[in-house]
Structure formats: structure tokens, C-alpha cells
Design an enzyme around this catalytic site. Structure first.
Site, PDB file in Angstrom:
ATOM      1  N   GLU A 135      -4.091  -4.039   9.693  1.00  0.00           N
ATOM      2  CA  GLU A 135      -4.678  -5.040   8.800  1.00  0.00           C
ATOM      3  C   GLU A 135      -6.101  -5.445   9.156  1.00  0.00           C
ATOM      4  O   GLU A 135      -6.904  -5.740   8.276  1.00  0.00           O
ATOM      5  CB  GLU A 135      -3.781  -6.277   8.721  1.00  0.00           C
ATOM      6  CG  GLU A 135      -2.420  -6.001   8.097  1.00  0.00           C
ATOM      7  CD  GLU A 135      -2.490  -5.511   6.659  1.00  0.00           C
ATOM      8  OE1 GLU A 135      -3.575  -5.560   6.046  1.00  0.00           O
ATOM      9  OE2 GLU A 135      -1.447  -5.064   6.138  1.00  0.00           O
ATOM     10  N   HIS A 179      -6.104   0.740   2.751  1.00  0.00           N
ATOM     11  CA  HIS A 179      -4.932   1.114   3.553  1.00  0.00           C
ATOM     12  C   HIS A 179      -4.660   2.620   3.512  1.00  0.00           C
ATOM     13  O   HIS A 179      -3.943   3.136   4.374  1.00  0.00           O
ATOM     14  CB  HIS A 179      -3.689   0.377   3.050  1.00  0.00           C
ATOM     15  CG  HIS A 179      -3.416  -0.909   3.755  1.00  0.00           C
ATOM     16  ND1 HIS A 179      -3.274  -0.990   5.123  1.00  0.00           N
ATOM     17  CD2 HIS A 179      -3.226  -2.168   3.280  1.00  0.00           C
ATOM     18  CE1 HIS A 179      -3.014  -2.242   5.462  1.00  0.00           C
ATOM     19  NE2 HIS A 179      -2.984  -2.981   4.365  1.00  0.00           N
ATOM     20  N   ASP A 189       8.339  -9.860  10.550  1.00  0.00           N
ATOM     21  CA  ASP A 189       7.607 -10.591   9.514  1.00  0.00           C
ATOM     22  C   ASP A 189       6.885 -11.801  10.093  1.00  0.00           C
ATOM     23  O   ASP A 189       5.924 -12.298   9.501  1.00  0.00           O
ATOM     24  CB  ASP A 189       8.555 -11.049   8.395  1.00  0.00           C
ATOM     25  CG  ASP A 189       8.893  -9.916   7.432  1.00  0.00           C
ATOM     26  OD1 ASP A 189       8.384  -8.795   7.634  1.00  0.00           O
ATOM     27  OD2 ASP A 189       9.666 -10.139   6.489  1.00  0.00           O
ATOM     28  N   HIS A 217      -8.419  -3.729  -0.960  1.00  0.00           N
ATOM     29  CA  HIS A 217      -7.655  -3.847   0.284  1.00  0.00           C
ATOM     30  C   HIS A 217      -6.554  -2.785   0.338  1.00  0.00           C
ATOM     31  O   HIS A 217      -6.430  -2.060   1.336  1.00  0.00           O
ATOM     32  CB  HIS A 217      -7.035  -5.249   0.372  1.00  0.00           C
ATOM     33  CG  HIS A 217      -6.268  -5.503   1.638  1.00  0.00           C
ATOM     34  ND1 HIS A 217      -6.846  -6.042   2.760  1.00  0.00           N
ATOM     35  CD2 HIS A 217      -4.969  -5.255   1.958  1.00  0.00           C
ATOM     36  CE1 HIS A 217      -5.937  -6.129   3.723  1.00  0.00           C
ATOM     37  NE2 HIS A 217      -4.790  -5.654   3.249  1.00  0.00           N
ATOM     38  N   GLU A 218      -5.762  -2.699  -0.730  1.00  0.00           N
ATOM     39  CA  GLU A 218      -4.662  -1.730  -0.717  1.00  0.00           C
ATOM     40  C   GLU A 218      -5.193  -0.297  -0.699  1.00  0.00           C
ATOM     41  O   GLU A 218      -4.603   0.587  -0.073  1.00  0.00           O
ATOM     42  CB  GLU A 218      -3.735  -1.955  -1.920  1.00  0.00           C
ATOM     43  CG  GLU A 218      -3.182  -3.371  -2.043  1.00  0.00           C
ATOM     44  CD  GLU A 218      -2.522  -3.909  -0.785  1.00  0.00           C
ATOM     45  OE1 GLU A 218      -2.037  -3.104   0.043  1.00  0.00           O
ATOM     46  OE2 GLU A 218      -2.496  -5.138  -0.598  1.00  0.00           O
ATOM     47  N   TYR A 225      -4.955 -10.036  10.150  1.00  0.00           N
ATOM     48  CA  TYR A 225      -5.922  -9.722   9.107  1.00  0.00           C
ATOM     49  C   TYR A 225      -7.330 -10.213   9.474  1.00  0.00           C
ATOM     50  O   TYR A 225      -8.271  -9.426   9.564  1.00  0.00           O
ATOM     51  CB  TYR A 225      -5.497 -10.388   7.788  1.00  0.00           C
ATOM     52  CG  TYR A 225      -4.243  -9.850   7.170  1.00  0.00           C
ATOM     53  CD1 TYR A 225      -4.291  -9.025   6.049  1.00  0.00           C
ATOM     54  CD2 TYR A 225      -2.988 -10.171   7.681  1.00  0.00           C
ATOM     55  CE1 TYR A 225      -3.136  -8.540   5.455  1.00  0.00           C
ATOM     56  CE2 TYR A 225      -1.829  -9.692   7.099  1.00  0.00           C
ATOM     57  CZ  TYR A 225      -1.906  -8.876   5.982  1.00  0.00           C
ATOM     58  OH  TYR A 225      -0.762  -8.399   5.408  1.00  0.00           O
ATOM     59  N   GLU A 249       0.801  -1.222   0.000  1.00  0.00           N
ATOM     60  CA  GLU A 249       0.000   0.000   0.000  1.00  0.00           C
ATOM     61  C   GLU A 249       0.832   1.269   0.000  1.00  0.00           C
ATOM     62  O   GLU A 249       0.495   2.253   0.672  1.00  0.00           O
ATOM     63  CB  GLU A 249      -0.920  -0.002   1.224  1.00  0.00           C
ATOM     64  CG  GLU A 249      -0.223   0.024   2.584  1.00  0.00           C
ATOM     65  CD  GLU A 249       0.132  -1.325   3.176  1.00  0.00           C
ATOM     66  OE1 GLU A 249       0.373  -1.400   4.390  1.00  0.00           O
ATOM     67  OE2 GLU A 249       0.165  -2.326   2.419  1.00  0.00           O
TER      68      GLU A 249
END
Length: 599
Positions: A316, A297, A373, A293-294, A381, A269
Site C-alpha cells: 500500500e 496495484h 484486517d 490507486h487500484e 498507506y 485490485e
């Protein structure tokens, strides 16, 4: 541009950054960069405008960067600097000594072969196979591997960048970007809204632009631009739907860039310029929920940002919820419920995978001394989305939407941690209602493993019809006689993900003959099918599986497929053989995980 010398005072302690922004922070940067494809490095200078009140030093994050020289102000005085001891994942802290009057620091630096954010692609690794390509991936803490910065999502800054590239290529950044090439190869970028470092991005390639409306457009390689423009034709409608829900879009333009297949994520994003994988170009706009979705953001994440990676769910969870509200506005409730149901399935798989690490299934995480990560799972999410759906169900959509609007408008262009969100929830939604507080159970959702009891899973009406057809097939109806003519990608994914765990090879062949899964042009369907092919050792799909793994670098597909191959001795041998061929096509975000699995 900000000129205040008073730093913010509410920075949380970020376990993934050496920076001490409460002492001295960056509020604007002017970069002057050159992109060298022959040496595969970016080099240049950055002028860092800083705010402090007599701090003895400023600390930046650096990882595998070569720092050549540091000056205070406009090269008036060479500065003393030291690098702290290197730490895994984090790199080093760059400590620069300041004077009480220092307001600018200039640094000359260059990237190295170990700068993990950068992926340099040879022409044959691109779509058109004629020109080289470079792209960056800064999230979560890789910005520090290509640009010195205070690499914490709690630190926001504006920037400009003068970028020099080979004259036949076009550079783009998370800023106001050009729409056509300049023969000089020199470009100027400006980002006037303050952003965190993980949203810094650069791509350089043989790129062209197509307009998608008044505020939206798409960049891609020439061979891909027509298909991309067709696939993303509804982007402007998504933007209007998003604004109607949660207020004005505050970033000017919203453009997309279709990257080569090695891009490790579905999308990223980056403000004003979403990076997108070509695997969502299916020809029928069936995978464009990723664009929603992006786009979402631009509010949840880019406008109100998780303060640390322990708070990633705030980015998220809100974005998944918002994405599906956009899709509902465009395509209806039944469509959105399919997305929620598939997401819930993914959440169940993740909960199962993390059963030995229950604390990783809390929304608020503790990732200290770990690569952030590791927190990029469906917990953030889909559990985050489920929590917000739970809130909506308790207070009603109208009241919940008012709460979300107030959340975005109150905290825009700031960072939010979980504790402050809980305070805002208490004050603005629960508002002293003890009965509602008990029903909401915010502490249970946020700080306890798993899903609280009593939650009704989403159930898509359209999937009930899929279940009926699948049941017919299991009871002996030939696959080619099933009523599948109008199924969307989501119905096919539901069909595939709910097939019996045990299938005969003849059944695999029948399904493949009837529906062409192995040769599908839809990456989501192919990836789901390949899991069955591996599990049932359906060898006829293996050449296509290998081609897929060599071509596509998206982690979402790679990890499950390689994990499935590793379950058997023969599969493990095949996985390592394929990985040897495929690894040069993958970004470091993917290889950092896969190397541990396969080498």
C-alpha cells in the site's frame, strides 16, 4: 503453466496460513464451479497441480467449507485427509496425504452460509433491483472461505475456472473475462500470470460492458453503465501514464467492475478486473484517484506482493505513492499535493486513534494471533507513502524512479518481505553512503512507532486559498459569499475537515443552505459532513444520514460514522436502530467489525 516439481525455498513463515509451501505447494488450479443462487452456495471441484519432493502431505487453508471428497491424480485413488483444530480468523488446515509421485489432487467441495468472502444480494439490494447479485472479497484471508487454497500472499499460482451460472446473468473473475452473456450460462476463465489467493475474485450479476479504450473497459448494471463509462473515461490515459513511470503493464486488459453499494472497500485490485464502489461515481470524475490507486496495484501488490500481512505496507505504501504520481502526470503537481495533504491529515487521525497501540504505527507489523484486517490502516498507506516521499526528497526523483523501476522488474511475480526490501534498499539506493543512510533512517521509519522527527508535512497551495475562505466565514462573511465556485472535491473535503470543532446549529444550517452538503451526490463530501452533523446533533441531516448508512457498505464511511454516533446515549440508540436495518446490506468484512461495536 508450470510443471516443475521443485518448490520455492524462500517462503517466509506466514502466521495467517496453515500451508507449508516449502514442503509442498500449489502452482496451478483447474476449478469447475456452479453458482446456485437459490441455495446461496458455490459448489464443484478443484484440481490442484502441486510441486514437492517426496513430501508426505500438502496443507491447504479452509474456513467454513464443506469438503466432500479428495482424490489423488485423476480420481485414481481416494485420498486420506484430516482437518486441524479450528482457530479464530484462520479456520482449519486441510491435510491431504500424498504419495511420492503425486502431482495432482482433486477436491470436491461446497461453500456454506458462513463463507464470509461471499455476499449474496437479493434483487432489491442491487442498483437495478431486478436480478440477484453475488460478489466475493478475498483479501486478506477470506479466499479460504470460498475456495480451498494455500491462502498466503507468498504462494502464487495460475488457474482456470469453468463456471456455470443462471443463463440471464454474467460472471466475471480476476482473469480474462467475457464481455457479453452466453445463453448456455457456462463460461471459461484463464489466468496465465501467477497470483496469490487474496486476488481470487468472482462476481455474478446482470452486467453489461462498455469499452474505455484499447485495453480498458467497465462493467456495471445496465442503469449504471453510462455514468460509469463517463466517470472512468480517462482510465486508458492513467494506464499510459503508469507505464511511462514504471514499465509495461503485464496483465493484458485492465477493466473495472462497478459493484452494488454494499461492497466494503473503495476498490479491490483483482488482476485484470478492479472491483470498485459506486460511491466514487460523483459525476465530475473528482474521485477517480481511486482508479489510479487500484491500477497502480498492478505493479505494487499484484506484480510484487507483500509476503505476509505483516508486510502490508509494501503493497500500500508504494501504491499510494504511485497513484499520486499518476494523478500528478494527468492533472499537475498542485492537484497531487492536495491528495498528499489530505492523506497526511488521515495519517494524523490514525496516529491519534492508535496512541494506545504504538507498535501498530510501525510499518512492519506483528499481527500474529490477530485478524490481519487490523493492519489495514492508514499507517500502511500514508506512512508508507510518506517514507517513499522522504526517500525521493533525499536522492532526487530521477534516481528514485530508477530504483522503483528496478524494484518492480527485479521482483516481478514474486513476494517481498520487509527484510528483503531493506536489503534491496541498502544495496541499490544507499550503496554504502553512510551520510545518506543516516538521513534515510530506514529502521526508524519501518520498525519504530509514529513518524520520525524532522519530516516536513505536505502543504497544498490550493488549500491555502481554502483556509482563507474558511477564515473569512469564521470572521463573519456569509457562507454564500465565499469564493468556492471552482472547488474540487478535495478542496471541499479540506474545508469540511478543518471546520472549527465547535459550531452553532445556526452555522450548520447556514453551511448546509449555502452548499447543500446533506443532499450532496458526492459520498465523500456527505460522509465528512455527517460527522459534523452527528457531533453537533444537527437533526436535519439525520434522515439523509440514515439513508446513507442503509445504502452504503463501504467500511471507510461506516466505521467513523457509527463511532461518532456511539459517543452519546441518544446517538448510540440511533446507531443500533439504523444498524438493525442496514446490516443485511453489509458484507462480512464490515459486519465483523461493526457487530463488536453495535451488538
Amino acid at each position: 503453466m508450470e510443471h516443475s516439481t521443485t518448490p520455492q525455498i524462500d517462503f517466509p513463515q506466514d502466521p495467517h496460513s496453515f500451508a507449508q509451501p516449502q514442503e509442498a505447494r500449489v502452482h496451478h488450479v483447474d476449478w469447475d464451479l456452479a453458482v446456485d443462487f437459490e441455495q446461496k452456495k458455490i459448489y464443484g471441484t478443484g484440481v490442484y497441480h502441486i510441486a514437492h519432493q517426496g513430501a508426505p502431505e500438502i496443507v491447504l487453508d479452509s474456513h467454513h467449507l464443506l469438503i466432500q471428497q479428495v482424490w489423488l491424480e485423476d480420481e485414481q485413488q481416494e485420498a486420506r485427509f484430516t482437518l486441524s483444530e479450528e482457530k479464530p480468523f484462520l479456520g482449519q488446515g486441510l491435510h491431504i496425504q500424498l504419495t511420492p509421485d503425486t502431482r495432482k489432487v482433486k477436491i470436491r467441495f461446497e461453500t456454506t452460509a458462513s463463507s464470509a468472502a461471499l455476499q449474496w444480494l437479493a434483487p432489491e439490494q442491487t442498483g437495478d433491483k431486478t436480478q440477484p447479485f453475488l460478489f466475493t472479497q478475498s483479501q486478506a484471508i477470506l479466499a479460504r472461505t470460498w475456495l480451498l487454497c494455500q491462502d498466503s500472499p507468498s504462494v502464487r499460482f495460475t488457474y482456470t475456472a469453468r463456471v456455470q451460472v443462471p443463463a440471464h446473468l454474467l460472471p466475471l473473475m480476476s482473469a480474462d473475462s467475457p464481455q457479453e452473456k452466453d445463453p448456455s450460462g457456462v463460461y471459461f476463465f484463464q489466468m496465465n500470470q501467477p497470483i496469490p489467493s487474496y486476488l481470487l475474485s468472482l462476481a455474478v450479476g446482470d452486467l453489461v460492458f462498455a469499452s474505455l479504450g484499447e485495453r480498458c473497459g467497465v462493467y456495471a448494471e445496465p442503469s449504471m453503465i453510462s455514468a460509469a463509462a463517463n466517470e472512468f473515461a480517462e482510465t486508458e490515459q492513467m494506464l499510459l501514464a503508469a507505464e511511462k513511470l514504471y514499465g509495461p503493464y503485464q496483465w493484458g486488459r485492465y477493466d473495472l467492475l462497478v459493484l452494488p453499494p454494499s461492497f466494503p472497500f473503495g476498490g479491490m485490485e483483482n488482476p485484470k478486473l478492479t472491483f470498485a464502489t459506486p460511491t466514487i461515481i460523483a459525476g465530475d470524475r473528482s474521485l477517480t484517484s481511486l482508479v489510479a490507486h487500484e491500477l497502480a496495484h498492478s505493479w505494487s501488490g499484484n506484480l510484487v506482493t507483500n509476503a505476509t500481512w505483516n508486510d502490508f505496507w509494501l503493497n500500500e505504501g508504494f501504491t499510494v505513492y504511485f497513484e499520486r504520481r499518476i494523478m500528478e502526470a494527468l492533472y499537475g503537481t498542485e492537484y497531487a499535493e492536495m491528495l498528499h495533504t489530505l492523506g497526511y491529515q488521515d495519517l494524523q487521525h490514525t496516529l491519534d486513534e492508535l496512541r494506545q497501540k504504538p507498535l501498530d504505527t510501525c510499518l512492519h507489523l506483528n499481527l500474529e494471533n490477530r485478524d490481519p484486517d487490523e493492519g489495514l490502516t492508514e499507517i500502511a498507506y500514508e506512512k508508507g507513502n510518506l517514507f517513499l516521499r522522504h526517500l525521493e526528497s533525499l536522492v532526487g526523483r530521477e534516481r528514485f524512479d530508477a530504483f522503483v523501476n528496478e524494484y518492480f522488474s527485479t521482483f516481478q511475480f514474486t513476494s517481498m518481505d520487509t527484510a528483503r526490501f531493506e536489503q534491496f534498499l541498502e544495496k541499490r539506493l544507499l550503496n554504502g553512503d553512510e551520510s545518506l543512510r543516516q538521513k534515510v533512517n530506514a529502521h526508524g521509519w519501518i520498525h519504530s512507532p509514529g513518524i520520525p522527527t524532522g519530516i516536513t508535512p505536505p502543504k497544498a497551495a490550493l488549500f491555502e486559498k481554502v483556509d482563507q475562505e474558511r477564515q473569512k466565514w469564521e470572521n463573519g462573511t456569509p457562507a454564500k459569499e465565499l469564493a468556492t465556485a471552482n472547488w474540487s472535491t478535495h478542496e471541499w473535503l479540506y474545508f469540511l475537515s478543518n471546520l472549527p470543532k465547535s459550531l452553532q446549529l445556526t452555522q450548520m444550517q447556514e453551511l448546509d443552505t449555502a452548499f447543500g452538503f446533506t443532499a450532496s451526490g458526492n459520498a465523500e463530501i456527505q460522509a465528512e459532513w455527517f460527522k459534523h452533523a452527528i457531533h453537533h446533533q444537527y437533526q436535519e441531516a439525520y434522515p439523509a444520514l440514515e439513508a446513507f448508512l442503509v445504502r452504503v457498505g463501504r467500511r471507510k464511511f461506516l466505521l467513523p460514522l457509527y463511532k461518532a454516533l456511539l459517543q452519546t446515549e441518544a446517538g448510540a440508540a440511533l446507531a443500533r436502530e439504523i444498524y438493525q436495518k442496514a446490516r443485511p446490506n453489509y458484507h462480512a468484512v464490515s459486519t465483523s467489525t461493526l457487530d463488536a461495536m453495535l451488538t
